[in-house]
Design a protein around this motif. Structure first.
Motif, PDB file in Angstrom:
ATOM      1  N   ARG A   8      27.390 -30.034  33.228  1.00 50.27           N
ATOM      2  CA  ARG A   8      27.867 -29.663  31.892  1.00 50.27           C
ATOM      3  C   ARG A   8      26.704 -29.255  30.996  1.00 50.27           C
ATOM      4  N   LEU A   9      25.632 -30.040  31.014  1.00 49.39           N
ATOM      5  CA  LEU A   9      24.460 -29.700  30.201  1.00 49.39           C
ATOM      6  C   LEU A   9      23.853 -28.389  30.673  1.00 49.39           C
ATOM      7  N   PHE A  10      23.789 -28.196  31.978  1.00 53.09           N
ATOM      8  CA  PHE A  10      23.261 -26.945  32.533  1.00 53.09           C
ATOM      9  C   PHE A  10      24.044 -25.750  32.014  1.00 53.09           C
ATOM     10  N   SER A  11      25.379 -25.848  32.054  1.00 53.71           N
ATOM     11  CA  SER A  11      26.205 -24.730  31.602  1.00 53.71           C
ATOM     12  C   SER A  11      26.045 -24.481  30.111  1.00 53.71           C
ATOM     13  N   GLU A  12      25.914 -25.556  29.318  1.00 54.16           N
ATOM     14  CA  GLU A  12      25.739 -25.404  27.877  1.00 54.16           C
ATOM     15  C   GLU A  12      24.422 -24.701  27.546  1.00 54.16           C
ATOM     16  N   VAL A  13      23.348 -25.142  28.190  1.00 54.35           N
ATOM     17  CA  VAL A  13      22.040 -24.540  27.939  1.00 54.35           C
ATOM     18  C   VAL A  13      22.019 -23.094  28.441  1.00 54.35           C
ATOM     19  N   PHE A  14      22.552 -22.887  29.630  1.00 51.82           N
ATOM     20  CA  PHE A  14      22.536 -21.540  30.211  1.00 51.82           C
ATOM     21  C   PHE A  14      23.318 -20.555  29.354  1.00 51.82           C
ATOM     22  N   ILE A  15      24.534 -20.932  28.968  1.00 52.24           N
ATOM     23  CA  ILE A  15      25.365 -20.023  28.185  1.00 52.24           C
ATOM     24  C   ILE A  15      24.725 -19.732  26.835  1.00 52.24           C
ATOM     25  N   THR A  16      24.195 -20.783  26.191  1.00 49.16           N
ATOM     26  CA  THR A  16      23.581 -20.591  24.872  1.00 49.16           C
ATOM     27  C   THR A  16      22.377 -19.658  24.964  1.00 49.16           C
ATOM     28  N   LEU A  17      21.461 -19.934  25.902  1.00 50.17           N
ATOM     29  CA  LEU A  17      20.277 -19.083  26.045  1.00 50.17           C
ATOM     30  C   LEU A  17      20.647 -17.681  26.511  1.00 50.17           C
ATOM     31  N   LYS A 139      16.794 -37.681  27.547  1.00 49.00           N
ATOM     32  CA  LYS A 139      15.486 -37.637  28.224  1.00 49.00           C
ATOM     33  C   LYS A 139      15.532 -38.207  29.644  1.00 49.00           C
ATOM     34  N   SER A 140      16.703 -38.232  30.247  1.00 50.56           N
ATOM     35  CA  SER A 140      16.818 -38.707  31.623  1.00 50.56           C
ATOM     36  C   SER A 140      16.379 -37.600  32.585  1.00 50.56           C
ATOM     37  N   THR A 141      16.195 -37.977  33.844  1.00 47.20           N
ATOM     38  CA  THR A 141      15.777 -36.995  34.850  1.00 47.20           C
ATOM     39  C   THR A 141      16.803 -35.885  34.994  1.00 47.20           C
ATOM     40  N   SER A 142      18.088 -36.260  34.996  1.00 50.62           N
ATOM     41  CA  SER A 142      19.142 -35.259  35.161  1.00 50.62           C
ATOM     42  C   SER A 142      19.142 -34.258  33.999  1.00 50.62           C
ATOM     43  N   ASP A 143      18.882 -34.745  32.784  1.00 53.85           N
ATOM     44  CA  ASP A 143      18.853 -33.846  31.634  1.00 53.85           C
ATOM     45  C   ASP A 143      17.683 -32.875  31.725  1.00 53.85           C
ATOM     46  N   TRP A 144      16.498 -33.390  32.066  1.00 53.77           N
ATOM     47  CA  TRP A 144      15.331 -32.526  32.185  1.00 53.77           C
ATOM     48  C   TRP A 144      15.531 -31.484  33.283  1.00 53.77           C
ATOM     49  N   VAL A 145      16.078 -31.922  34.414  1.00 53.39           N
ATOM     50  CA  VAL A 145      16.316 -30.987  35.526  1.00 53.39           C
ATOM     51  C   VAL A 145      17.331 -29.926  35.128  1.00 53.39           C
ATOM     52  N   SER A 146      18.391 -30.339  34.458  1.00 53.14           N
ATOM     53  CA  SER A 146      19.447 -29.409  34.066  1.00 53.14           C
ATOM     54  C   SER A 146      18.935 -28.372  33.072  1.00 53.14           C
ATOM     55  N   ILE A 147      18.177 -28.835  32.074  1.00 54.07           N
ATOM     56  CA  ILE A 147      17.634 -27.911  31.074  1.00 54.07           C
ATOM     57  C   ILE A 147      16.642 -26.950  31.716  1.00 54.07           C
ATOM     58  N   ALA A 148      15.783 -27.478  32.589  1.00 54.31           N
ATOM     59  CA  ALA A 148      14.777 -26.637  33.247  1.00 54.31           C
ATOM     60  C   ALA A 148      15.439 -25.582  34.137  1.00 54.31           C
ATOM     61  N   LEU A 149      16.440 -26.000  34.916  1.00 54.18           N
ATOM     62  CA  LEU A 149      17.125 -25.048  35.795  1.00 54.18           C
ATOM     63  C   LEU A 149      17.872 -23.987  34.999  1.00 54.18           C
ATOM     64  N   ALA A 150      18.449 -24.387  33.868  1.00 51.57           N
ATOM     65  CA  ALA A 150      19.149 -23.418  33.024  1.00 51.57           C
ATOM     66  C   ALA A 150      18.180 -22.382  32.463  1.00 51.57           C
ATOM     67  N   ALA A 151      17.013 -22.849  32.007  1.00 54.45           N
ATOM     68  CA  ALA A 151      16.002 -21.922  31.484  1.00 54.45           C
ATOM     69  C   ALA A 151      15.531 -20.968  32.576  1.00 54.45           C
ATOM     70  N   VAL A 152      15.320 -21.495  33.775  1.00 54.09           N
ATOM     71  CA  VAL A 152      14.898 -20.651  34.899  1.00 54.09           C
ATOM     72  C   VAL A 152      15.987 -19.628  35.226  1.00 54.09           C
ATOM     73  N   ALA A 153      17.250 -20.085  35.263  1.00 52.91           N
ATOM     74  CA  ALA A 153      18.360 -19.192  35.604  1.00 52.91           C
ATOM     75  C   ALA A 153      18.497 -18.051  34.603  1.00 52.91           C
ATOM     76  N   VAL A 154      18.324 -18.353  33.323  1.00 54.30           N
ATOM     77  CA  VAL A 154      18.414 -17.315  32.300  1.00 54.30           C
ATOM     78  C   VAL A 154      17.285 -16.300  32.456  1.00 54.30           C
ATOM     79  N   HIS A 155      16.090 -16.796  32.751  1.00 57.86           N
ATOM     80  CA  HIS A 155      14.958 -15.877  32.912  1.00 57.86           C
ATOM     81  C   HIS A 155      15.089 -15.045  34.188  1.00 57.86           C
ATOM     82  N   VAL A 156      15.701 -15.603  35.219  1.00 58.02           N
ATOM     83  CA  VAL A 156      15.991 -14.812  36.415  1.00 58.02           C
ATOM     84  C   VAL A 156      16.976 -13.704  36.061  1.00 58.02           C
ATOM     85  N   SER A 157      17.983 -14.045  35.250  1.00 60.53           N
ATOM     86  CA  SER A 157      18.957 -13.035  34.814  1.00 60.53           C
ATOM     87  C   SER A 157      18.273 -11.935  34.005  1.00 60.53           C
ATOM     88  N   LEU A 158      17.347 -12.339  33.143  1.00 60.56           N
ATOM     89  CA  LEU A 158      16.614 -11.357  32.347  1.00 60.56           C
ATOM     90  C   LEU A 158      15.765 -10.449  33.232  1.00 60.56           C
TER      91      LEU A 158
END
Length: 207
Positions: A8-17, A139-158
Motif C-alpha cells: 500500500r505504501l509502495f503504491s501511494e509513493v509511486f502514484i504520487t511521484l 521508519k520500519s524496514t518495510s517502509d524504507w524498502v517500499s519508499i525506496a522501491l517506489a522511487a526507483v520504479a518512478v525513475h525507471v519509468s522516467l
C-alpha cells in the motif's frame, strides 16, 4: 513478504511521484531540450538526468529529518506547505503552464543536469512529497524498502519515457500528451487537498 515490503505504501509513493514527475509529460520537454543532440547524446542525457534526479530525491529522503529538526519545522507544517505547493503544480498542469521548458540561462550548462535533472524532474513538488512520506512513515524496514522501491520504479519509468521519447511522442501525439498531463494535474490536485486536510487535522489534534 509483508515484513519487508508494504504494498500500500509502495503504491501511494509511486502514484504520487509518478503524477508529480509525470513521465509522459516530460517527453516533449526532453525532446525540446535535446533537439540538437544525436541519438547517443540523447541517451546519455537521459541517464545523467535520472542519476541527478535520483540523487537529489534520495538526499532529501535521508537528510530531510535532520533539516526539519534543525529548522524546528513540524510534520503538520511540512504537510500543509507541501500540499499547497503540490496544488500550485497541479494548477500548472491543468492550465498547461508547465509544458514550456524553463530556460537554462547559460548555454554552457549541461541540460541533463539543469534544468532537466533538477528542477524539472527532482523539483520542489517531488522533494516535498518524498520528505512527507518519509516523515509520516514509522521508519520500519518495510517502509524504507517500499519508499525506496517506489522511487526507483518512478525513475525507471522516467528513464524509459526519455529513452523512447520519440516513439511515445508518435503514439500519444500532442493531443494524447496534453490529455495525460491534464489527468495527472487533476489527480495531483486531489493529493494536495488531502495533504492539507491531514495537516489541518494534525494542527487541531495537537492544539
Amino acid at each position: 513478504m509483508s515484513e519487508v515490503f508494504d504494498g500500500r505504501l509502495f503504491s501511494e509513493v509511486f502514484i504520487t511521484l509518478f503524477v508529480i514527475m509525470d513521465p509522459p509529460g516530460i517527453v516533449p520537454i526532453f525532446l525540446g531540450l535535446t533537439a540538437a543532440m544525436t541519438g547517443k547524446q540523447r541517451n546519455r542525457a537521459a541517464r545523467q538526468a535520472i542519476l541527478v534526479s535520483f540523487g537529489v530525491i534520495v538526499s532529501f529522503a535521508i537528510f530531510g529529518q535532520q533539516l526539519l529538526s534543525y529548522m524546528h519545522i513540524s510534520m503538520a507544517a511540512l504537510q500543509a506547505s507541501g500540499g499547497l505547493l503540490l496544488l500550485l503544480i497541479a494548477m500548472e498542469l491543468l492550465t498547461g503552464k508547465s509544458e514550456e521548458p524553463a530556460p537554462s540561462g547559460n548555454k554552457g550548462v549541461n541540460v541533463a543536469m539543469v534544468p532537466l535533472g533538477t528542477p524539472l524532474l527532482a523539483g520542489p513538488g517531488a522533494i516535498v512529497a518524498i520528505m512527507v512520506f518519509v516523515q509520516s512513515s514509522d521508519k520500519s524496514t518495510s517502509d524504507w524498502v517500499s519508499i525506496a522501491l517506489a522511487a526507483v520504479a518512478v525513475h525507471v519509468s522516467l528513464w524509459l519515457a526519455m529513452r523512447f521519447s520519440g516513439v511515445i511522442r508518435r503514439v500519444l501525439r500532442d493531443s494524447g500528451t496534453i490529455l495525460f498531463t491534464r489527468i495527472a494535474g487533476l489527480l495531483l490536485a486531489a493529493i494536495a487537498v488531502q495533504l492539507v486536510a491531514d495537516a489541518v487535522r494534525a494542527f487541531i489534534e495537537t492544539s
